[in-house]
Scaffold this motif. Structure first.
Motif: not given
Ligand code: GDP
Length: 436
Positions: A337-353
């Motif tokens: 991910i890049s916390a700076l530009n938000g890349n990968g956040l979507e995948e993070l939420y899907v994975l958590i769910s």
């Protein structure tokens, strides 16, 4: 206002534009007019009439819609009180609905859940319970027990009929069936707790790995509904974030960031502590740097835990990849991910769910226990099922068996409110806000 005399009070303070005998006004009617203090107009209002038993409380009720604002509302409230109304206690309207038998205790409790819901999922389970999905299940289980109890009572009343063997078998079959249903409900609390309290998520990582940036990125999401919570430990803040219905309780280690002592700040011991109490650990590593000893210590902490590893700062030149981490035998859940530009956040939420199988719950049909009181009573009922089964197996007299079976009924009755004590009722309704 609710209660037999509420229209008497209303008549003293409300002058409808078109005066009409109260007995001629039908329920579910709205009338236009003025609230008056003696003859002075306080506000122009609409008043809704509800006639017993067709109201929230099943009593006569009326609702005054004013222009709002503190002074008008207070003034009208004072007028009501001056003319004979009593101020409602917290939850009193819902309590009356319960005491008057319109809803059961489960439904009354779900009113609080609906009001306090912090995520779509919590709201939806609350609404389902308000509709009576859990009450229905309870009634079903109780009926099953009662059907068998009829025969038990026959055996007790007419011992000369030798029906014990048949009845004992029936009881065993019933107990098995009831236990399966109760076990399913008890198990649903694993998810129910997460839905209600959020997935307790700790973000750990060495300084500068990007913990705060990740936290900020999550909180800044347009879709995030954020509620601040006081942490359970002295030096943490917990923030409730609902992202597309996924409830996360982020343990913000701000306390750790603020600590003056640098050693304390890094706090491997602290991270260990936090990791211990979390449902989920998000371990964050700076992928633009080689692993350090601190990173390796963190990998050790998370080894047997439910973890997602984030390789952060992928917008920079990566020197770390999945394989550098995997050798430690840690989780397979590794995302870039890049916390700076938000890349990968979507995948993070899907994975958590996915990890918490929240996606698999069918909120329309599955019954999910979200309330600890209910869960504890269900556990108690399961214990009583075991006890009842043992008495049958030990060939105890039928009237002894009946006592244990009745205990199960009582546990279930405590959930729906049939047998519940006044103390518990008061405790439950004290959690409401005023006027609900
Ligand atoms: P913390 O100490 O773990 O909370 O780390 P911070 O979130 O404060 O981040 C430390 C530094 O790394 C800051 O200067 C951030 O701007 C930077 N940083 C965090 N995430 C990223 C990222 O994804 N890409 C880049 N290029 N920089 C980042």
């Amino acid at each position: 206002m609710s209660g037999e005399d509420c229209f008497v009070v209303l008549n003293k303070i409300f002058k409808p534009k078109k005066e009409e005998e109260i007995s001629n006004i039908k329920g579910y009617t709205i009338k236009y007019g003025f609230i008056v203090d003696n003859d002075e107009i306080v506000d122009e209002v609409l008043v809704s009439y509800f006639k017993a038993p067709k109201s929230y409380t099943t009593e006569n009720m009326c609702e005054i819609n004013t222009h709002g604002g503190n002074i008008i509302v207070r003034k009208i409230l004072e007028l009501c009180l001056k003319n004979g109304a009593n101020l409602a206690e917290p939850g009193e309207f819902t309590k009356r609905a319960f005491l008057n038998g319109r809803i059961d205790l489960l439904q009354a409790e779900s009113v609080i859940d609906v009001i306090n819901a912090k995520s779509d999922r919590e709201l939806k389970t609350g609404i389902k319970q308000l509709e009576g999905i859990l009450s229905k299940k309870m009634a079903e289980i109780k009926q099953e027990i009662l059907d068998v109890m009829v025969n038990v009572d026959v055996s007790i009343d007419y011992p000369e009929y030798d029906v014990d063997d048949v009845t004992n078998n029936q009881i065993l079959v019933m107990l098995d069936s009831v236990e399966i249903k109760l076990n399913n409900l008890e198990k649903s609390f694993d998810n129910g707790r997460l839905i209600k309290d959020g997935i307790k998520t700790a973000i750990i990582g060495k300084p500068n790995a990007g913990k705060s940036s990740l936290l900020n990125a999550i909180l800044k999401e347009d879709r995030a509904i954020v509620t601040e919570y006081e942490g359970t430990t002295r030096d943490t803040i917990e923030e409730f974030v609902s992202i597309e219905g996924i409830p996360l309780k982020l343990i913000d280690t701000a306390g750790i960031r603020d600590a003056k002592d640098e050693v304390e700040r890094i706090g491997i011991a602290k991270s260990k502590d936090i990791a211990e109490n979390a449902d989920l650990i998000i371990a964050i590593f700076d992928s633009s740097k080689e692993l350090t000893q601190e990173d390796i210590d963190i990998l050790k902490i998370i080894k047997d835990k439910k973890t997602i590893i984030l390789l952060n700062k992928v917008d920079l030149n990566s020197v770390l990849n999945e394989n550098d981490i995997r050798f430690k035998n840690v989780t397979d859940h590794i995302l870039k991910i890049s916390a700076l530009n938000g890349n990968g956040l979507e995948e993070l939420y899907v994975l958590i769910s996915k990890m918490f199988s929240l996606n698999e719950i069918n909120l329309d049909n599955d019954i999910v226990i979200t309330n600890l009181r209910h869960k504890n009573l269900i556990s108690k009922a399961i214990e009583n099922v075991e006890k009842a089964r043992n008495t049958v197996k030990d060939n105890m007299p039928i009237d002894i068996i009946a006592i244990f079976v009745k205990d199960i009924l009582e546990d279930l009755g405590n959930i729906t409110g049939e047998f519940v004590t006044d103390d518990i009722i008061n405790e439950i309704f004290a959690k409401f806000c005023l006027g609900k």
